[in-house]
Design a protein around this motif. Structure first.
Motif, PDB file in Angstrom:
ATOM      1  N   CYS A  52      36.752  49.219  44.656  1.00 55.28           N
ATOM      2  CA  CYS A  52      36.088  47.908  44.628  1.00 55.28           C
ATOM      3  C   CYS A  52      35.102  47.743  45.777  1.00 55.28           C
ATOM      4  O   CYS A  52      35.414  48.030  46.919  1.00 55.28           O
ATOM      5  CB  CYS A  52      37.139  46.809  44.682  1.00 55.28           C
ATOM      6  N   VAL A  53      33.881  47.295  45.463  1.00 56.48           N
ATOM      7  CA  VAL A  53      32.869  47.060  46.499  1.00 56.48           C
ATOM      8  C   VAL A  53      32.798  45.601  46.931  1.00 56.48           C
ATOM      9  O   VAL A  53      31.881  45.225  47.657  1.00 56.48           O
ATOM     10  CB  VAL A  53      31.445  47.438  46.030  1.00 56.48           C
ATOM     11  N   GLN A  54      33.718  44.824  46.443  1.00 61.00           N
ATOM     12  CA  GLN A  54      33.767  43.401  46.799  1.00 61.00           C
ATOM     13  C   GLN A  54      32.449  42.692  46.523  1.00 61.00           C
ATOM     14  O   GLN A  54      32.028  41.817  47.277  1.00 61.00           O
ATOM     15  CB  GLN A  54      34.178  43.221  48.270  1.00 61.00           C
ATOM     16  N   CYS A  55      31.820  43.073  45.418  1.00 61.65           N
ATOM     17  CA  CYS A  55      30.553  42.446  45.061  1.00 61.65           C
ATOM     18  C   CYS A  55      30.771  41.063  44.467  1.00 61.65           C
ATOM     19  O   CYS A  55      29.840  40.263  44.369  1.00 61.65           O
ATOM     20  CB  CYS A  55      29.805  43.304  44.058  1.00 61.65           C
ATOM     21  N   GLY A  56      31.997  40.780  44.028  1.00 62.18           N
ATOM     22  CA  GLY A  56      32.308  39.447  43.530  1.00 62.18           C
ATOM     23  C   GLY A  56      31.683  39.100  42.196  1.00 62.18           C
ATOM     24  O   GLY A  56      31.672  37.938  41.808  1.00 62.18           O
ATOM     25  N   CYS A  59      32.926  39.829  39.431  1.00 66.34           N
ATOM     26  CA  CYS A  59      34.061  39.412  38.610  1.00 66.34           C
ATOM     27  C   CYS A  59      34.414  37.959  38.918  1.00 66.34           C
ATOM     28  O   CYS A  59      34.679  37.162  38.029  1.00 66.34           O
ATOM     29  CB  CYS A  59      35.248  40.331  38.871  1.00 66.34           C
ATOM     30  N   LYS A  72      38.512  39.312  42.237  1.00 61.73           N
ATOM     31  CA  LYS A  72      38.150  40.160  43.371  1.00 61.73           C
ATOM     32  C   LYS A  72      39.268  40.168  44.408  1.00 61.73           C
ATOM     33  O   LYS A  72      39.677  41.224  44.880  1.00 61.73           O
ATOM     34  CB  LYS A  72      36.859  39.654  44.017  1.00 61.73           C
ATOM     35  N   ILE A  89      42.167  42.267  43.251  1.00 59.44           N
ATOM     36  CA  ILE A  89      41.988  43.701  43.448  1.00 59.44           C
ATOM     37  C   ILE A  89      42.153  44.049  44.936  1.00 59.44           C
ATOM     38  O   ILE A  89      42.785  45.048  45.283  1.00 59.44           O
ATOM     39  CB  ILE A  89      40.605  44.161  42.917  1.00 59.44           C
ATOM     40  N   CYS A 143      32.204  44.315  36.055  1.00 55.57           N
ATOM     41  CA  CYS A 143      32.507  45.102  37.256  1.00 55.57           C
ATOM     42  C   CYS A 143      31.691  46.388  37.289  1.00 55.57           C
ATOM     43  O   CYS A 143      31.820  47.234  36.411  1.00 55.57           O
ATOM     44  CB  CYS A 143      33.991  45.444  37.308  1.00 55.57           C
ATOM     45  N   PRO A 144      30.855  46.554  38.307  1.00 51.66           N
ATOM     46  CA  PRO A 144      30.049  47.772  38.372  1.00 51.66           C
ATOM     47  C   PRO A 144      30.904  49.017  38.624  1.00 51.66           C
ATOM     48  O   PRO A 144      30.470  50.128  38.316  1.00 51.66           O
ATOM     49  CB  PRO A 144      29.101  47.507  39.543  1.00 51.66           C
ATOM     50  N   MET A 145      32.094  48.832  39.176  1.00 51.53           N
ATOM     51  CA  MET A 145      32.945  49.984  39.441  1.00 51.53           C
ATOM     52  C   MET A 145      33.885  50.262  38.274  1.00 51.53           C
ATOM     53  O   MET A 145      34.740  51.135  38.354  1.00 51.53           O
ATOM     54  CB  MET A 145      33.759  49.785  40.721  1.00 51.53           C
TER      55      MET A 145
HETATM   56  S1  SF4 Z   1      33.297  43.224  40.125  1.00 50.83           S
HETATM   57 FE1  SF4 Z   1      34.528  45.037  40.501  1.00 50.83          FE
HETATM   58  S2  SF4 Z   1      33.685  45.913  42.351  1.00 50.83           S
HETATM   59 FE2  SF4 Z   1      32.901  43.828  42.225  1.00 50.83          FE
HETATM   60  S3  SF4 Z   1      34.384  42.646  43.410  1.00 50.83           S
HETATM   61 FE3  SF4 Z   1      35.054  42.572  41.291  1.00 50.83          FE
HETATM   62  S4  SF4 Z   1      36.510  44.271  41.163  1.00 50.83           S
HETATM   63 FE4  SF4 Z   1      35.335  44.610  42.995  1.00 50.83          FE
END
Ligand code: SF4
Ligand code: SF4
Lengths: 258, 632
Positions: free
Chosen positions: B244-248, B250, B266, B269, B328-330
């Motif tokens: 997870c990159v914590q991009c938020g 989600c 987020k 995760i 989610c990009p990941m």
């Molecule tokens: S979208 Fe994916 S990568 Fe970004 S914060 Fe949520 S779980 Fe993490």
């Protein structure tokens, strides 16, 4: 609660009113819930009946590791086996439902057990508040949400009413893993029952209720207030002969006896 | 240059720390349960998965995707060249120039990261993530400068001690963040874990444009059912959390979060990361679970998650709408994780909140969630004269009625659909009383035992008869039958009724009038859209009626949930707003007078919003109203 309080709960195979499928019986589950509250996992769960009834696991899923099965043939009489087993184990309290959801459902089990063991029977309890010095404080459920507080000496048999605490959810995993131990008892055929004929139930005629309430407030009162004993008669000092006579007369009047 | 002797030492040290950290991190993942993956194939597929699949998601935000290509690509290239040039000391002008170009590229990318971080949106985590752009810049700049002499641009002995010391600090800092931090829990961890996560993803079918949305079955004989502790997750699920990159993103799309319920995907995760590594959430620098304080949660790989790390209410707030997974990009699988933990709560703890236990008991005893008489499944169709499979044994289309049979509002949808089937002369039949709940709700509530029991019995019934396709008006049943029954031997061609009606209309089997009402918008049901990729048929069908849809801002794959999925109305976790109300606001914003839906659950949720509000109708109802009935 005394630490050495021994409690046995008798459970039966329930039956769903709509689907007719076997299930955890509602009153029996409440008895287990009450038992768990009183003694936790130490509670002894008992079933007299056929082996291999998966639905028994829904009682175990409430948080018990094991139960005892007194194996009986399908037309067996559960009471003698239960009576002998309990007489030998001598728990302090035996909890049952008021009436089974399937089979004979006569509601006689607690009474017959009380008779066989020579213990008092408390019917339709909602809760056991505490047990102290060999005495239990019991709340008996009365109609319209009323309760009657009783003190009962141990040991006793009590049937648990629907008014008792709703049972906790049954968890699949623990229920699956719990043990069902077979205790060897002699099976006893139910002689009487084998001669019975079964027929679908007929609707019982209902007594006509004359609605006297005129306003919503009246209806509310009628639904909640303590029922006024009207026209009743307390026979306390009369001889047994006279008491029986009065009862007989009432039953004839009500058309119960003809 | 003065640094010549020191540079290889520094790089070697950083690489050694990287490797030690990597081993440590891998061991944390290996605490999870075994799950077989193909190592080689996964690693081989990884670059493509990154460049194509991941960028397909990242590319929804063009700014970020370009930035990431420049920064990430520049960094990977730089690192490879740094090893060649500065560690192995290959004296090649070409390599040096390439390294200059790579660091320059990275520098440009990092500038854009820096810019984004000037005024970061609320969904982004702060904390160490705020220093990352600076670290990137320092890394790029310092390596650019130390490479200049190698490229012959500057003399070998350029600069004095002062510059050397500054560069040394910069290099140490840059290497620290980029290499040491990568495997020791810094922000760059996402690159390491993310790459491996792409390689060993638990749902490899998702790559290359595929779809994989069915939940995985529970082995009911296992010692513990569901996930109690982080170590009960599959190892590659743990790996996924770590990516997870914590991009938020989600967080920004989560309906439960927006409704003020105590869920933030987020944070969830990140709590899983806390769980797998051990510790507390004190360092978490993003938005909290609404109404919950950050810093109280503690966990470890072998500690029960719901006892101190995550409150069960968080797990029960989820509608399983999959918006987070889609965004989610990941490519992290939030819903899998949430349902895994729910399974433990329901099947091991017997702790499904509110109406959950009652619903499950009903499903077990009567095969429908409300405890209706299972023999009354056909009552809704008393006047419909439907063929029943038990009589006909064989049919073209099997109409899967679903539990809507017991609900008066849904019955109107069912009747409308039957009217269309009859008008088009379709050879169809129903299962009648032999049909059971699909198991959708039981499964989302974590009771996989009941789901499996329902599924197996439904499959046994279905396999007794001959039919070509199943059609249903319920996207939840649609999803179960189509995607989740396969694991139990039920493989069918299943269609949603909008797809089927669309086919009928295209084949000229239905004569339709033009729609005469006002503006219409369409709400994509999660289980039809994101779960099954059916966005077009409902729209085409409405177009056939001459309806120009006024699309909501959040529609198609970005559709916002109605709040009715995942058993959420049953577990009913309080928030500040109701999800259905928010969705109705979306509808109102289009000025529509009618919202078309394709799901009885959505209908119920949206109609539950207090009036005045736009009307709610299932597409089957709208089409049935426009039907030109021929008099024979
Ligand atoms: S979208 Fe994916 S990568 Fe970004 S914060 Fe949520 S779980 Fe993490
Ligand atoms: S599935 Fe939907 S409700 Fe659940 S966490 Fe993801 S976005 Fe939120």
């Amino acid at each position: 609660m005394p630490h050495d309080l021994n409690l046995a709960v008798l459970v039966s195979i329930g039956q769903h009113p709509k689907s007719g499928r076997a299930r955890r019986a509602e009153q029996d589950a409440r008895a287990v819930e009450l038992g768990l509250k009183l003694v936790g996992e130490r509670l002894e769960l008992l079933h007299a009946g056929e082996a291999q009834q998966e639905v028994l696991r829904s009682y175990l899923g409430m948080g018990l590791k094991e139960m005892t099965l007194l194996e009986q043939p399908s037309a067996g009489d559960a009471v003698p086996a239960l009576g002998r087993y309990l007489a030998q184990k001598r728990p302090d309290i035996v909890l049952t439902g008021v009436r089974a959801e399937s089979g004979e459902a006569s509601g006689m089990t607690p009474y017959l057990l009380g008779e066989a063991l020579g213990w008092p029977v408390v019917t339709r309890i909602a809760d056991i508040i505490k047990v102290e010095n060999g005495e239990a404080e019991v709340l008996q459920a009365l109609p319209r949400g009323q309760r009657r507080a009783l003190k009962v000496r141990l040991p006793f048999v009590a049937s648990v009413d629907l008014a008792a605490e709703t049972p906790r959810q049954s968890a699949y995993g623990p229920g699956r893993r719990a043990r069902i131990d077979n205790a060897s008892v002699d099976a006893q055929q139910d002689q009487l029952r084998s001669q019975w004929q079964e027929a679908p139930a007929r609707k019982r005629p209902k007594r006509l209720k004359v609605a006297k309430a005129k306003t919503a407030a009246d209806r509310f009162k009628a639904a909640t207030a303590k029922s006024q004993a009207s026209g009743g008669q307390v026979l306390q000092n009369e001889s047994a002969q006279e008491q029986a006579q009065a009862l007989f007369k009432l039953l004839v009047e009500e058309g119960v006896l003809r | 240059m003065i640094l010549d002797g020191l540079l290889p030492v520094l790089i070697t040290m950083a690489l050694a720390l990287l490797v030690i950290g990597a081993v440590r991190r891998i061991n944390l993942w290996r605490a999870g349960q075994p799950e077989s993956v193909s190592l080689i194939a996964g690693l081989m597929a990884m670059p493509r998965r990154y460049l194509v699949d991941l960028h397909h998601v990242v590319g929804r935000d063009k700014y970020m995707s370009n930035t990431h290509v420049a920064t990430g690509g520049g960094f990977v290239l730089s690192l490879a060249l740094i090893v060649l040039v500065h560690l192995f000391g290959l004296d090649s002008k070409i390599l040096a120039w390439a390294l200059l170009a790579a660091t320059a590229l990275m520098f440009v990318g990092a500038l854009f990261v820096y810019k984004r971080r000037q005024n970061p949106p609320a969904r982004l985590s702060k904390g160490p993530w705020m220093r990352l752009p600076k670290s990137l810049l320092v890394f790029a700049v310092t390596f650019f400068i130390v490479t200049l002499p190698v490229a012959g641009v500057l003399p070998e002995d350029f600069g004095g001690w002062v510059l050397a010391v500054i560069l040394l600090i910069g290099i140490a800092y840059g290497l620290g963040e980029m290499l040491f931090g990568m495997t020791w829990g810094g922000p760059m961890k996402h690159a390491f874990a993310g790459a491996l996560h792409l390689a060993f993803h638990r749902r490899p079918e998702r790559f290359g444009g595929g779809r994989s949305t069915g939940l995985k079955p529970v082995d009911l004989g296992a010692e513990v059912l569901g996930v109690a502790k982080p170590s009960d997750f599959k190892w590659n699920q743990l790996l996924g959390f770590d990516a997870c990159v914590q991009c938020g993103r989600c967080e920004a799309v989560c309906p439960a979060f927006a409704a003020g319920q105590p869920l933030n995907p987020k944070k969830l995760i990140q709590d899983m990361v806390v769980g797998l590594a051990g510790g507390s959430d004190a360092k978490y620098a993003g938005s909290p679970y609404p109404g919950r304080e950050v810093g109280q949660a503690k966990g470890g790989p072998t500690q029960v998650i719901t006892e101190g790390l995550v409150n069960p209410e968080t797990l029960w707030s989820c509608t399983t709408c999959r918006a987070c997974v889609e965004e989610c990009p990941m490519m992290i699988e939030h819903v899998d994780a949430i349902v895994d933990m729910r399974r433990f709560l329901t099947m091991e703890k017997g702790n499904t909140p509110n109406k959950g236990a009652e619903t499950l008991d009903n499903l077990i005893a009567t095969d429908n969630p409300n405890g209706f008489d299972p023999g009354g499944r056909m009552n809704w169709a008393a006047d419909q004269n439907l063929k029943v499979m038990a009589d006909v044994k064989e049919t073209d289309v099997l109409f899967w009625v679903s539990d809507g049979a017991f609900d008066m509002r849904s019955q109107r949808i069912l009747r409308a659909f039957v009217k269309l089937l009859k008008a088009a002369d379709v050879d169809f039949a129903v299962l009648g009383d032999e049909e059971r709940d699909s198991g959708d709700v039981a499964r989302r509530l974590g009771d996989d035992a009941t789901f499996q029991s329902l599924a197996k019995r439904n499959i046994a019934v279905l396999n007794r008869y001959k039919f070509n396709r199943i059609v249903t008006t319920d996207p939840h049943a649609f999803h179960c039958l189509k995607n989740e029954y396969k694991d139990f031997g039920g493989d069918y061609e299943v269609l949603h009724h909008t797809t089927f009606i669309n086919e009928l209309v295209k084949a000229g089997m239905l004569k339709l009038d033009m729609y005469k009402g006002g503006t219409v918008t369409y709400h994509d049901p999660c289980y039809l859209g994101r779960y099954n990729g059916e966005y077009d048929s409902p729209r085409e069908l409405l177009n056939e009626l001459g309806i120009e849809l006024a699309e909501m801002e959040r529609s198609g794959f970005r559709s916002r949930c109605c709040g009715g999925g995942g058993g959420a109305p049953i577990t009913d976790i309080p928030g500040e707003r109701r999800i259905a109300d928010m969705r109705m606001e979306d509808v109102k914003a289009t000025g529509a007078e009618l919202v078309a839906v394709g799901c009885q659950q959505c209908t119920a949720m949206l109609e539950g919003v207090v009036e005045p509000r736009p009307e709610v109708k299932d597409i089957a109802e709208i089409v049935a109203e426009s039907l030109v009935e021929e008099v024979h």
